[in-house]
Design an enzyme around this catalytic site. Structure first.
Site, short mmCIF file in Angstrom:
data_model
loop_
_atom_site.label_atom_id
_atom_site.label_comp_id
_atom_site.label_asym_id
_atom_site.label_seq_id
_atom_site.Cartn_x
_atom_site.Cartn_y
_atom_site.Cartn_z
N VAL A 144 0.80 -1.22 0.00
CA VAL A 144 0.00 0.00 0.00
C VAL A 144 0.84 1.27 0.00
O VAL A 144 0.29 2.37 -0.03
CB VAL A 144 -0.97 0.02 1.20
CG1 VAL A 144 -1.97 -1.12 1.09
CG2 VAL A 144 -0.20 -0.10 2.51
N VAL A 152 5.45 -0.52 2.58
CA VAL A 152 4.45 -0.73 3.62
C VAL A 152 3.38 -1.64 3.04
O VAL A 152 2.91 -1.42 1.92
CB VAL A 152 3.80 0.60 4.07
CG1 VAL A 152 2.73 0.33 5.14
CG2 VAL A 152 4.84 1.55 4.61
N ASP A 263 8.30 15.70 9.85
CA ASP A 263 7.61 15.45 8.58
C ASP A 263 6.10 15.39 8.78
O ASP A 263 5.42 14.49 8.31
CB ASP A 263 8.10 14.15 7.94
CG ASP A 263 7.76 14.07 6.44
OD1 ASP A 263 7.42 15.13 5.86
OD2 ASP A 263 7.82 12.97 5.87
#
EC number: 2.7.11.1
Length: 472
Positions: A144, A152, A263
């Site tokens: 994904v 991931v 981030d």
């Protein structure tokens, strides 16, 4: 048009700033969405046929640092700790023990990389301190998210049926993984939970770290895009909920764990679409900032990058996360990024178009070593003209307090949580549009409130929650 010509055009009045802060945002958005489609599967949707989990695939900027790698970036000190021999020899760690001690586990990855659909990864947990060994198996369901960090994939625990997300990153055998070390320290309702981790190898004798994370079926990015596609603005209750939980999580990271995320962006904010509980994810760029110790400035996805980073500061503070949080909040209110720069310098132009030219003092606060000052003088654009006329003034005020040039003038995460913009959430009668109760918002721990004044505590915790130790 180069940066100076653009700024001079703005200063002379030839370029106007409308309610579309980015000007040609529609073109930039189309380009961005195309990059999303090309580089990564969309973040998880509510419907079962297209749900996915987006992590570090940075579609906003190729300049963002994928800090998940164990190889230290330039000018940033490496994590010096050597991996124990048992880990190099494929022993694995269980992160669920309360005292943070390591437990050895063995792992088996059947033929292939372990990420193909139907592939089963089996790990053995326990076997120490008199505890029996326990086998846990995960079946990979779909990839994904991909990026320079690794991959991931969504997986299912065969023993319990639980859905998880597994982040698989190449491990440098010389170093501990910083992301793993940080995630082991964290326990908060607004931070994605690390269930455990294990190592695996490939036919090429490459060592991979696998982070098994709780599965959360949505992202703020996807939620915002949903309303944009319908030409609607996100309901203000959701903007309040998401922004508040971002700030609460950042307070926990900054004050309790001592970590700067570096981030913060909509893609790294997971949301449960039923409860609207938010969790920050992806700590691949996170770091404990030490005063006087240099850090890389080429960090954080571009649209959300604090100006001191653009000015090349290396001794920045946790305030860069607050800037990013302000950018996310503004984006939710506008339905589009506030500062959609196409390059690092263009990002600065977008900021100056709204905040005006920074003063010498503001530049000094951002980076004392920056001496060049050749920008045309551009007046700040009034915040109330950036947002819709019916925008709550408290919302505009909070954005303005987060998006300050001087890092020390930005409100802290805990101060932001106490802002009047969130007073609606403190109303004992408020509920979600679906009728459900709000997610936990006020169950602060003593550590979260350490150092907060009595006045601040009273503003943070509504009367109906004070002294109960419970959340709304």
């Amino acid at each position: 048009m180069n940066v100076m010509r653009r700024l001079k055009s703005i200063a002379s009045g030839r370029t106007s700033i409308s309610s579309d802060p980015g000007g040609d945002y529609a073109l930039k958005r189309a380009k961005l969405d195309q990059e999303n489609d090309n580089l990564c599967v969309d973040p998880m949707q509510v419907d079962q046929n297209s749900s996915c989990f987006e992590m570090k695939a940075d579609v906003l900027s190729q300049e963002s640092v994928a800090g998940t790698s164990n190889v230290p970036a330039v000018s940033e000190k490496p994590v010096d700790d050597q991996l124990p021999d048992v880990m190099i020899e494929m022993k694995i760690r269980d992160e669920r023990n309360a005292n943070r001690e390591d437990k050895d586990m063995e792992t088996t990855v059947v033929n292939g990389s372990g990420t193909e659909t139907g592939q089963v990864i089996t790990t053995t947990v326990g076997g120490r301190d008199g505890k029996p060994k326990q086998t846990i198996s995960y079946m990979a369901q779909r990839v994904v998210g991909t990026g320079s960090f690794g991959v991931v994939f969504q997986a299912k625990c065969l023993e319990t049926g639980e859905q998880v997300a597994i982040k698989k990153v190449l491990q440098d055998k010389r170093y501990k993984n910083r992301e793993l070390q940080i995630m082991r320290l964290q326990d908060h309702p607004n931070v994605v939970r690390l269930r455990h981790s294990f190592f695996s190898t490939t036919d090429k004798d490459e060592l991979y770290l696998n982070l098994v994370l709780e599965y959360v079926p949505e992202t703020v990015y996807r939620a915002s895009k949903h309303y944009t596609k319908m030409n609607q603005h996100m309901p203000i209750i959701f903007v309040q909920l998401y922004t508040y939980q971002i700030c609460r999580a950042l307070n926990y990271l900054h004050r309790v764990v001592g970590v700067c995320h570096r981030d913060i962006k909509p893609q790294n904010l997971l949301v449960n679409p039923q409860t609207h509980q938010l969790k920050i994810c992806d700590f691949g760029s996170a770091k404990m900032l030490v005063p006087g110790e240099p850090n890389i400035s080429y960090i954080c996805s571009r649209y959300y990058r604090a100006p001191e980073l653009i000015f090349g500061a290396t001794e920045y503070t946790n305030a860069i996360d607050m800037w990013s949080g302000g950018c996310v909040m503004a984006e939710l209110l506008l339905g589009q990024p506030l500062f959609p720069g196409e390059s690092g310098i263009d990002q600065l132009v977008e900021i100056i178009k709204i905040l005006g030219t920074p003063t010498r003092e503001e530049i000094r606060c951002m980076n004392p070593n920056y001496t060049e000052f050749k920008f045309p003088q551009i007046k700040a654009h009034p915040w109330h003209k950036i947002f819709h006329k019916r925008m709550p003034p408290e919302a505009v005020d909070l954005v303005s307090r987060l998006l300050q040039y001087s890092p020390n003038l930005r409100c802290t995460a805990l101060e932001a949580c106490a802002h009047p913009f969130f007073d609606d959430l403190r109303d004992p009668n408020v509920s979600l549009p679906n009728g459900r109760a709000l997610p936990p918002l006020f169950n602060f721990t003593a550590q979260e409130l350490a150092g907060a004044s009595t006045e601040l505590r009273q503003r943070l915790i509504p009367a109906h929650c004070q002294g109960t130790g419970s959340s709304s």
